[in-house]
Design a protein around this motif. Structure first.
Motif, short mmCIF file in Angstrom:
data_model
loop_
_atom_site.label_atom_id
_atom_site.label_comp_id
_atom_site.label_asym_id
_atom_site.label_seq_id
_atom_site.Cartn_x
_atom_site.Cartn_y
_atom_site.Cartn_z
N ALA A 265 0.84 -1.19 0.00
CA ALA A 265 0.00 0.00 0.00
C ALA A 265 0.88 1.25 0.00
CB ALA A 265 -0.92 -0.01 1.22
N GLY A 266 0.25 2.40 -0.19
CA GLY A 266 0.98 3.66 -0.17
C GLY A 266 0.05 4.81 -0.48
N THR A 267 0.47 6.02 -0.11
CA THR A 267 -0.32 7.22 -0.38
C THR A 267 0.62 8.35 -0.78
OG1 THR A 267 -0.21 8.13 1.87
CG2 THR A 267 -1.96 6.52 1.43
N LEU A 268 0.03 9.43 -1.29
CA LEU A 268 0.82 10.60 -1.65
C LEU A 268 1.51 11.21 -0.43
CD1 LEU A 268 -1.56 12.33 -4.22
CD2 LEU A 268 0.77 11.54 -4.67
N ALA A 269 0.90 11.07 0.74
CA ALA A 269 1.52 11.61 1.95
C ALA A 269 2.89 10.99 2.20
CB ALA A 269 0.60 11.40 3.15
N ASP A 270 3.08 9.76 1.76
CA ASP A 270 4.37 9.08 1.94
C ASP A 270 5.47 9.70 1.08
OD1 ASP A 270 2.91 7.32 3.54
OD2 ASP A 270 2.62 5.90 1.90
N LEU A 271 5.07 10.48 0.08
CA LEU A 271 6.02 11.05 -0.87
C LEU A 271 6.18 12.56 -0.69
CD1 LEU A 271 4.73 9.21 -4.08
CD2 LEU A 271 6.46 8.44 -2.44
N ALA A 272 5.68 13.08 0.41
CA ALA A 272 5.71 14.53 0.62
C ALA A 272 7.14 15.06 0.67
CB ALA A 272 4.98 14.87 1.92
N PRO A 273 7.36 16.26 0.15
CA PRO A 273 8.70 16.85 0.23
C PRO A 273 9.02 17.29 1.65
CG PRO A 273 7.15 18.43 -0.68
CD PRO A 273 6.39 17.14 -0.52
N ALA A 274 10.30 17.50 1.90
CA ALA A 274 10.74 17.98 3.22
C ALA A 274 11.66 19.17 2.99
CB ALA A 274 11.46 16.87 3.98
N PRO A 275 11.10 20.32 2.63
CA PRO A 275 11.94 21.46 2.24
C PRO A 275 12.88 21.95 3.34
CG PRO A 275 9.64 22.11 2.48
CD PRO A 275 9.67 20.63 2.52
N GLU A 276 12.50 21.69 4.59
CA GLU A 276 13.35 22.15 5.69
C GLU A 276 14.62 21.30 5.82
OE1 GLU A 276 10.93 18.84 7.15
OE2 GLU A 276 10.50 20.64 5.97
N ARG A 277 14.62 20.12 5.26
CA ARG A 277 15.83 19.28 5.23
C ARG A 277 15.94 18.63 3.85
NH1 ARG A 277 14.88 13.90 6.79
NH2 ARG A 277 12.72 13.41 7.21
N LEU A 278 16.01 19.49 2.87
CA LEU A 278 15.91 19.08 1.47
C LEU A 278 16.94 18.03 1.09
CD1 LEU A 278 14.63 19.58 -1.36
CD2 LEU A 278 16.35 21.36 -1.69
N THR A 279 18.21 18.29 1.37
CA THR A 279 19.26 17.38 0.90
C THR A 279 19.32 16.09 1.73
OG1 THR A 279 20.92 18.53 2.23
CG2 THR A 279 20.63 19.25 -0.05
N THR A 280 19.19 16.21 3.06
CA THR A 280 19.28 15.00 3.89
C THR A 280 18.12 14.06 3.60
OG1 THR A 280 18.19 16.17 5.72
CG2 THR A 280 20.59 16.12 5.73
N HIS A 281 16.93 14.61 3.43
CA HIS A 281 15.78 13.77 3.10
C HIS A 281 15.98 13.10 1.75
CE1 HIS A 281 11.73 13.10 1.27
NE2 HIS A 281 11.50 12.55 2.45
N PHE A 282 16.46 13.87 0.76
CA PHE A 282 16.67 13.30 -0.57
C PHE A 282 17.70 12.17 -0.52
CE2 PHE A 282 18.92 13.14 -4.64
CZ PHE A 282 17.85 12.85 -5.49
N LEU A 283 18.81 12.40 0.15
CA LEU A 283 19.84 11.35 0.22
C LEU A 283 19.32 10.13 0.96
CD1 LEU A 283 22.98 13.55 0.91
CD2 LEU A 283 22.41 12.34 -1.21
N ASP A 284 18.46 10.34 1.95
CA ASP A 284 17.86 9.19 2.64
C ASP A 284 17.02 8.34 1.69
OD1 ASP A 284 19.01 9.71 5.07
OD2 ASP A 284 17.25 10.65 5.96
#
Length: 347
Positions: A265-284
């Motif tokens: 399963a999955g939802t759009l909420a699982d794919l939300a951006p994290a602008p306050e930690r843009l690079t660390t979230h992306f690398l994760d």
């Protein structure tokens, strides 16, 4: 007032010769008597295109008048693919950039084109700036990156020069108000040495108009991807449709239903951006440490790149390989290597 603008305002077709005349006069900075008039006409033209997209023939004439002014990128790299989206739609993290890095670790040659944010918190170029991953500065530089790293993040040199002159003429007016039109047309303007392109089309973009434009594409296989969630990337939990246009072949439609490759399963909420930690979230997201839905979404889009360019013929094989790469952290390692690559300038 130039005929391109007056004809658009009458909602009538504009032919290629009229567009060529517009760009010729823009080169000379004289679409009207003086710079202020030229800026006003340029802004009015973009506003008209953004408010109401013209008919497909006018858009085809416009793209033709622009792409014929772009320098050719050189020989096509076999089984190379470009990935780009139209923007708009639900807010997600930079999925196509993550998919590009993941596909490259599978041996797919990837050229990633994109822009700064018009509608999102951070466009692909904004993210790459923060990651200190350089954009290529010429077609030769792009080819060099493809050979050395298997991936290249193309700079503005891939777009027709008149667009740069248009932006300079409009300054200090921002381009963001015209983002809807620029995002929709941008995927058809980049000159990159690829044999295939995956373009995600959000619900805010005119899919049928873009499909009509795609029929005129003669230099690459073009996939337009849309889904029931309205995002401009493939989603594992939504029903996806791929409109495929290959030069010299019948156009086809491929349906990739929700849970086609796994039943999670999955939802759009699982794919939300994290602008306050843009690079660390992306690398994760590149190391299997993000939400499982993010991992599966990256893998699905990376698989699409592998299949679109003919690198891997079978979706399940490509999807499993992408999941394995993410589990190993190979996409993050590639991103970190690229961040240490000098931004060399090539003629």
């Amino acid at each position: 007032m130039h005929p391109a603008l007056t004809t658009l305002l009458r909602h009538e077709p504009v032919d290629a010769d009229t567009w060529r005349s517009w760009w010729d006069q823009l080169d000379e900075r004289r679409p009207g008597p003086g710079r202020d008039s030229a800026r006003a006409q340029a802004a009015a033209l973009l506003a008209s295109l953004t408010t109401r997209l013209p008919d497909p023939d006018t858009l085809h004439a416009l793209t033709t008048s622009l792409t014929e002014r772009a320098p050719r990128p050189g020989p096509v790299h076999p089984h190379a693919v470009n990935v780009v989206g139209t923007g708009g739609g639900p807010a997600t993290f930079n999925i196509s950039t993550a998919a590009a890095l993941t596909a490259a670790t599978l041996g797919v040659r990837v050229v990633k084109t994109g822009s700064r944010a018009y509608t999102s918190a951070a466009g692909s170029i904004d993210l790459l700036d923060r990651l200190r991953i350089p954009l290529t500065t010429s077609h030769r530089h792009t080819a060099d990156h493809l050979e050395r790293h298997g991936i290249a993040f193309a700079g503005p040199h891939v777009y027709p020069a008149p667009l740069t002159r248009l932006a300079r003429l409009l300054h200090p007016l921002p381009l963001k108000p015209f983002g809807r039109f620029l995002n929709a047309l941008g995927p058809f303007l980049a000159a990159v040495p690829v044999s295939a392109q995956l373009t995600g089309v959000s619900h805010t973009a005119p899919l049928e108009t873009l499909r009509a434009l795609a029929r005129h594409t003669t230099d690459r296989t073009l996939w337009l991807a849309a889904n029931t969630a309205g995002a401009d990337e493939l989603l594992p939990f939504a029903d996806n449709t791929l409109h495929t246009h290959t030069p010299g072949a019948p156009h086809t439609t491929l349906h990739l239903p929700a849970h086609a490759l796994d039943d999670a399963a999955g939802t759009l909420a699982d794919l939300a951006p994290a602008p306050e930690r843009l690079t660390t979230h992306f690398l994760d997201t590149l190391t299997h440490r993000a939400h499982p839905t993010a991992t599966r979404t990256i893998a699905l889009n990376a698989a699409a790149l592998a299949v679109a360019c003919g690198h891997t013929p079978h979706w399940p094989t490509a999807y499993r390989a992408a999941l394995d790469a993410l589990a190993d952290g190979a996409p993050r390692a590639l991103a970190e290597r690229l961040s240490r690559t000098p931004a060399a300038t090539h003629a």
